[in-house]
Design an enzyme around this catalytic site. Structure first.
Site, short mmCIF file in Angstrom:
data_model
loop_
_atom_site.label_atom_id
_atom_site.label_comp_id
_atom_site.label_asym_id
_atom_site.label_seq_id
_atom_site.Cartn_x
_atom_site.Cartn_y
_atom_site.Cartn_z
N LYS A 197 10.05 16.01 49.70
CA LYS A 197 9.96 17.58 49.32
C LYS A 197 10.83 17.88 48.24
CE LYS A 197 9.59 22.04 51.61
NZ LYS A 197 9.86 23.03 52.77
N ARG A 207 7.28 32.44 48.79
CA ARG A 207 8.59 33.25 49.20
C ARG A 207 8.15 34.72 49.59
NH1 ARG A 207 13.09 30.23 46.42
NH2 ARG A 207 12.44 28.32 46.92
N GLU A 234 12.94 8.39 50.47
CA GLU A 234 12.85 9.34 51.72
C GLU A 234 11.63 9.07 52.66
OE1 GLU A 234 14.75 11.63 52.87
OE2 GLU A 234 16.05 12.46 51.20
N LYS A 249 5.33 16.79 48.76
CA LYS A 249 5.16 18.45 48.21
C LYS A 249 6.23 18.66 47.25
CE LYS A 249 5.65 22.81 50.38
NZ LYS A 249 5.84 23.63 51.74
N SER A 275 1.85 27.13 46.91
CA SER A 275 1.54 28.32 46.29
C SER A 275 1.34 28.54 44.77
CB SER A 275 2.60 29.46 47.05
OG SER A 275 3.87 28.94 46.52
#
Length: 324
Positions: A197, A207, A234, A249, A275
């Protein structure tokens, strides 16, 4: 001049031919719809930076989930927006907290038709907007945050979540959550690790969607956009800790990372079309600069082609209706 005998165009001649030889396909079950539920909402509240997406009341949340289920969408990912926030995000673990109540409701109403999933992170619940507990110097305390994640995991599993979306990017979060679930007897609750991420500029509209209280950024725990190998590291760590699914992401700007992870993973690999990716296409389409439907489908197809088994997208229901 001798005409070419090798003509790849033969397999592109008609829609039927192109469909027959397509290497990558979209299916409704490969899509997950993110949903926002707002504690003080009595009806759905449109999100201005994400046309077509809303903060839901409990009633409109159920309707949106039912519509997704009818379209064949694979699952929903829930995000809660509480009215009260504090330093440690206590509403994230409160049995009557908005996310846990909404999870229980959806698990009861649509849990047999689609997979109810929950975002396991503190950012929506803290008054500082960070994904974890802060230390005395104002930095996110990784290990103190893990204690809260363990509590959240048990609370969300108790509420009926089938998959916990660990999106906070704390070191060791998968192992800690799995230990907590096992100790509480929730051995069938799956863990989706947001493994790679990145600290992205494309989170902006999100947000607004969760009424984020964040000032500053999350660069000390989310990944640096310049690092490709780190994303693979990761993901490898989360797989070793026992994650059931790993996530990349955002999707659009990190298709190389997604491809890398898909190449080495022996568990499902998902990607989140976030988004900002959604907002850009919607904005361009509203101006008449692109064909909206074609751009939406191409964008998600590209994520699948890069290696995602499942895509979280705000167009999940609409795409499912188009392709069935």
């Amino acid at each position: 001049m001798t005409p070419p005998s090798i003509r790849p165009r033969r397999l592109r001649t008609t829609p039927a031919m192109r469909r027959l030889v397509a290497e990558t396909r979209l299916h409704p079950a490969d899509l997950v719809l993110p949903l926002f539920v707002r504690e003080d909402a009595v009806a759905s509240v449109p999100i201005s930076s994400m046309p077509g997406v809303s903060q839901h009341s409990m009633d409109s949340l159920v309707r949106a989930a039912e519509t997704a289920a009818e379209a064949g969408v694979g699952g929903v990912m829930l995000f809660g927006i509480p009215t009260v926030r504090d330093a440690t995000g206590t509403q994230a673990t409160a049995p009557d907290g908005i996310l846990n109540r909404a999870t229980e409701l959806l698990a009861r109403e649509v849990g047999d038709a689609l997979v109810v999933q929950t975002d396991l992170c503190l950012d929506e619940f803290t008054d500082h907007g960070h994904c974890g507990v802060l230390d005395s110097s104002g930095r996110v305390d990784n290990d103190a945050t893990l204690e809260r994640y363990a509590e959240m995991a048990v609370a969300q599993a108790f509420a009926g979540s089938s998959i916990l979306g660990l999106s906070g990017m704390m070191d060791g979060q998968v192992a800690v959550v799995l230990d907590a679930l096992d100790a509480a007897g929730y051995i069938d609750t799956a863990v989706l690790a947001y493994a790679a991420k990145y600290s992205s500029a494309f989170y902006g509209p999100f947000r607004e969607a969760v009424d984020s209280q964040l000032t500053g950024d999350r660069r000390t725990y989310q990944q640096d956009p310049s690092n490709r190998r780190e994303g693979l590291r990761e993901a490898t760590l989360d797989i070793a800790e026992g994650a059931d699914i790993v996530m990349v992401k955002p999707a659009m700007s990190y298709l190389d990372v997604l491809s890398d992870v898909a190449e080495i993973s022996d568990i499902p690999v998902w990607a989140y079309q976030i988004s900002g990716e959604y907002a850009m296409i919607e904005a361009a389409a509203a101006q008449g600069w692109i064909d909206r439907k074609a751009a939406v489908l191409e964008s998600v197809l590209g994520i699948r082609r890069a290696g995602a088994d499942t895509v979280l997208t705000y167009w999940a229901t609409e795409i499912a209706e188009w392709i069935t």
